[in-house]
Design a protein around this motif. Structure first.
Motif, PDB file in Angstrom:
ATOM      1  N   THR A  30     -55.180 -48.737  -0.128  1.00 43.62           N
ATOM      2  CA  THR A  30     -56.671 -49.722   0.290  1.00 43.62           C
ATOM      3  C   THR A  30     -57.780 -48.811  -0.579  1.00 43.62           C
ATOM      4  O   THR A  30     -58.714 -49.493  -0.858  1.00 43.62           O
ATOM      5  CB  THR A  30     -56.528 -49.775   1.874  1.00 43.62           C
ATOM      6  N   ALA A  31     -57.553 -47.914  -1.024  1.00 41.45           N
ATOM      7  CA  ALA A  31     -58.842 -46.586  -1.045  1.00 41.45           C
ATOM      8  C   ALA A  31     -59.446 -47.089  -2.411  1.00 41.45           C
ATOM      9  O   ALA A  31     -60.466 -46.903  -2.806  1.00 41.45           O
ATOM     10  CB  ALA A  31     -58.152 -45.333  -1.055  1.00 41.45           C
ATOM     11  N   ALA A  32     -58.041 -47.870  -3.366  1.00 43.21           N
ATOM     12  CA  ALA A  32     -58.124 -48.157  -4.748  1.00 43.21           C
ATOM     13  C   ALA A  32     -58.968 -49.564  -4.728  1.00 43.21           C
ATOM     14  O   ALA A  32     -60.081 -49.368  -5.424  1.00 43.21           O
ATOM     15  CB  ALA A  32     -56.903 -48.980  -5.322  1.00 43.21           C
ATOM     16  N   TYR A  33     -58.863 -50.236  -3.937  1.00 45.47           N
ATOM     17  CA  TYR A  33     -59.920 -51.346  -3.798  1.00 45.47           C
ATOM     18  C   TYR A  33     -61.399 -50.966  -3.024  1.00 45.47           C
ATOM     19  O   TYR A  33     -62.367 -51.096  -3.763  1.00 45.47           O
ATOM     20  CB  TYR A  33     -59.378 -52.492  -2.795  1.00 45.47           C
ATOM     21  N   GLU A  34     -61.101 -50.090  -2.054  1.00 46.05           N
ATOM     22  CA  GLU A  34     -63.232 -49.381  -2.118  1.00 46.05           C
ATOM     23  C   GLU A  34     -63.376 -48.983  -2.987  1.00 46.05           C
ATOM     24  O   GLU A  34     -64.815 -49.283  -3.333  1.00 46.05           O
ATOM     25  CB  GLU A  34     -62.480 -48.606  -0.762  1.00 46.05           C
ATOM     26  N   ALA A  35     -62.888 -48.003  -3.701  1.00 44.56           N
ATOM     27  CA  ALA A  35     -63.970 -47.857  -4.723  1.00 44.56           C
ATOM     28  C   ALA A  35     -64.303 -48.312  -5.542  1.00 44.56           C
ATOM     29  O   ALA A  35     -65.130 -48.592  -6.423  1.00 44.56           O
ATOM     30  CB  ALA A  35     -62.489 -46.049  -5.173  1.00 44.56           C
ATOM     31  N   ALA A  67     -58.509 -55.833   5.759  1.00 47.49           N
ATOM     32  CA  ALA A  67     -59.491 -55.432   6.870  1.00 47.49           C
ATOM     33  C   ALA A  67     -59.864 -54.393   5.823  1.00 47.49           C
ATOM     34  O   ALA A  67     -61.840 -54.069   5.961  1.00 47.49           O
ATOM     35  CB  ALA A  67     -59.025 -54.795   7.501  1.00 47.49           C
ATOM     36  N   ALA A  68     -59.468 -53.257   5.387  1.00 47.55           N
ATOM     37  CA  ALA A  68     -59.924 -52.576   4.548  1.00 47.55           C
ATOM     38  C   ALA A  68     -61.128 -53.202   3.677  1.00 47.55           C
ATOM     39  O   ALA A  68     -62.239 -52.395   2.795  1.00 47.55           O
ATOM     40  CB  ALA A  68     -59.484 -51.418   3.421  1.00 47.55           C
ATOM     41  N   ILE A  69     -60.451 -53.842   2.304  1.00 47.70           N
ATOM     42  CA  ILE A  69     -61.264 -54.944   1.560  1.00 47.70           C
ATOM     43  C   ILE A  69     -62.252 -55.714   2.121  1.00 47.70           C
ATOM     44  O   ILE A  69     -63.803 -55.535   1.617  1.00 47.70           O
ATOM     45  CB  ILE A  69     -60.729 -55.779   0.833  1.00 47.70           C
ATOM     46  N   MET A  70     -62.988 -56.145   3.169  1.00 48.17           N
ATOM     47  CA  MET A  70     -63.478 -56.744   3.687  1.00 48.17           C
ATOM     48  C   MET A  70     -64.673 -55.854   4.666  1.00 48.17           C
ATOM     49  O   MET A  70     -66.142 -55.979   4.446  1.00 48.17           O
ATOM     50  CB  MET A  70     -63.743 -58.024   5.297  1.00 48.17           C
ATOM     51  N   GLY A  71     -63.310 -54.502   5.351  1.00 50.42           N
ATOM     52  CA  GLY A  71     -64.636 -53.603   5.992  1.00 50.42           C
ATOM     53  C   GLY A  71     -65.925 -52.964   4.309  1.00 50.42           C
ATOM     54  O   GLY A  71     -67.387 -52.797   3.732  1.00 50.42           O
TER      55      GLY A  71
END
Lengths: 376, 376
Positions: B183-188, B232-236
């Motif tokens: 999920t970190a890839a989306y967050e970055a 959830a990680a993306i929307m966060g």
């Protein structure tokens, strides 16, 4: 590019991407190879380009054929080949395909395992069989790993067993890897196969053929040894190891017969940079790895390019195909340079693309149809 | 394998190799994804599986479509999609294909370069365009290199230019790589795109959409994060970077919607060893890398297998395809094990093979026809 291909492209302006292949050049290559290895019987590796005009021309020249599947056996027969001229050379065959080939008259089969031998004994009784052994592939630009062939000790046991099963233990084969640029690879393989051959003769097995496989190289971006040089090295090694009682010799050229007869014409779809100051341009063509240029995997086969701007200023490029798949990149590390004037809509030619292109093309990846084929 | 697929295989005994795909599972996956990312508009990446029954089912569910070519645009329209529901998402398009899509009503296009923007301005005037930016692909099992996208600075200039050229500078896109497990890839990536988005708004560009691409992972041989966790990680990250003025959100799932709906059934052609005492068996199937399993390149995608002997003693294997090409080897280094009882003629299933299989299949490599497809 042969003059006939150049003329066809100029006169016809075919839709891109397409392959244009000069079948007269195939005939020339056949004669050149026959002259370089006059004692060898040529079995064309159909998989390199299975187009009917290629097969028909080779039938007319007296070629034999190495088929990878029952479908390829059928293509050869449809092109007029006699069943005796066909070897079913894949060591991996469904038993019903063996039976189908046998029913059509094919009597020569490759194997490298006990299970395959048992299938052949059941479904192609009495046929000539030859065992493929593992040899080194150093120097091959498209090496073959360990997928085909078995170790010498096992080959010896299997050849004895072939006779026991009522098959004809006809010969031994090897393959030094495709686009093999070192004659030493053939010499080492011949030394290995000759030792096994002698062992088998001593054990009472009536082995009498050596199949040298294919791999004879073609000029792409870099020079390769001449075929006469390779032929001389091969025959030197054969005489060194077999003396004056040479076995029957079979060769299975694919690439060598068809590659330089063909040219792929493509269109430049886009030229771009990833940043304003990036020295490397990306050149995207309407053909890529999934449109037929599968042998660019790992940048193994390095095709030469012609463009309408050749001779003008050039610069470094990455060359890629048109699909939404980033593995569909042809050359990123091979230091390709193309003219700075190159732009969308330009037609470019990829030389010596007559082998291992059309049949690899995906049926519809990203919705793109396989390239058109023109045989002239 | 869904019960419907299992029943079809048992009842029909279809010729191998074949894909059997349960379109009800596609619908379930669509709903699961919509529930995990309710604010996102789903554009199905047609290239993952362009079969008409899949497209038609998704049209019925209100899906939008991400097309990689004009041919894919046509397939969507033929399946009943409205042109407004189609994005022509390939950054590499022939200008005549842009014009053809525009003529059919498509008004949303991707780009990542000045030349492409100029083509769009000429041949799709006034359309919504979105610029793809380069982001990291760490954690993706099928990463995307640098083929698509441009650096942020260039993207900014191009989005300004899009408006000047009479196009609608609609949005920004990125892709974290396919089968992305972190999920970190989306967050970055979201952090990066949000900074550019804000810069563009400050510069007066009316950007209002963020396209998060695809990459949502599927369970093959190993576990992957649940889609709710990724959602959830993306929307966060979106809320963190955009606050309460969220842009329109687009996602482009391919694999996630279709992969686990499909099963490839294949036949074992041969089981062999390279030497009598070799612990590793070679298992050859009637489908390989050139028959559709292209994503096994570099052993990237690791499919799970089912055999008739599951639960009995097993041992290490190398798994390969049926062609005379040694790159047609699926798994040699990934420590696969299969039952020792496995033999020629056995049928095996490759699970979760509904994505990126049928369209990759070569049209006739080694004479083999593409796999059959059954949509149920």
């Amino acid at each position: 590019m042969t003059p006939k291909v150049a003329r066809f492209l100029a006169d016809t302006q075919p839709a891109t991407p397409c392959l244009v292949l000069d079948v007269d050049r195939v005939a020339e290559n056949f004669r050149r190879l026959r002259d370089a290895l006059p004692l060898a019987r040529i079995y064309y590796a159909v998989k390199a380009n299975p187009a009917a005009p290629v097969l028909e021309r080779l039938v007319g020249l007296g070629s034999h054929f190495d088929a990878a599947s029952f479908q390829e056996v059928s293509m050869c027969l449809d092109a007029g080949a006699e069943p005796e001229a066909i070897s079913y050379g894949n060591t991996i065959k469904r038993e019903r395909d063996i039976a189908a080939a046998y029913a059509r008259g094919v009597r020569m089969f490759a194997f490298d395992s006990e299970m395959e031998l048992e299938k052949l004994a059941r479904s192609a009784p009495g046929s000539r069989v030859y065992c493929r052994i593992l040899v080194g592939n150093d120097g091959a630009e498209w090496p073959l790993s360990r997928k085909f062939g078995c170790e010498v000790e096992m080959a010896k046991d299997l050849m004895v067993k072939a006779g026991e099963l009522g098959l004809d233990p006809f010969g031994l084969s090897f393959h030094v890897g495709s686009q093999q640029t070192r004659t030493a690879a053939y010499e080492a393989a011949i030394a290995k196969v000759a030792m096994l051959f002698t062992d088998l003769v001593d054990a009472g097995v009536k082995v009498r053929m050596v199949n040298l496989g294919g791999g004879y190289p073609v000029r792409y971006k870099s020079e390769v040894p001449e075929i006469v040089e390779i032929g001389a090295a091969i025959m030197g090694a054969m005489v060194e190891h077999f003396g004056n009682s040479l076995p029957e010799i079979v060769i299975e050229p694919g690439r060598f017969l068809v590659a330089d007869a063909g040219v792929v014409q493509a269109e430049v779809v886009l030229v771009s940079r990833k940043a304003a100051n990036d020295p490397v341009r990306w050149v995207y063509l309407d053909i890529g790895r999934f449109g037929g240029l599968a042998e660019t995997e790992g940048e193994a086969i390095k095709y030469a390019f012609r463009t309408p701007h050749d001779g003008t200023a050039d610069g470094p490029v990455t060359i890629a195909g048109p699909t939404c798949d980033s593995t569909d990149t042809l050359y990123e590390k091979s230091n390709y340079r193309l003219p700075t004037a190159l732009t969308a809509g330009d037609r470019v030619e990829l030389l010596a693309t007559g082998a291992y292109v059309t049949s690899y093309a995906s049926q519809k990846f990203n919705g793109f149809s396989p390239l058109e084929e023109h045989y002239i």
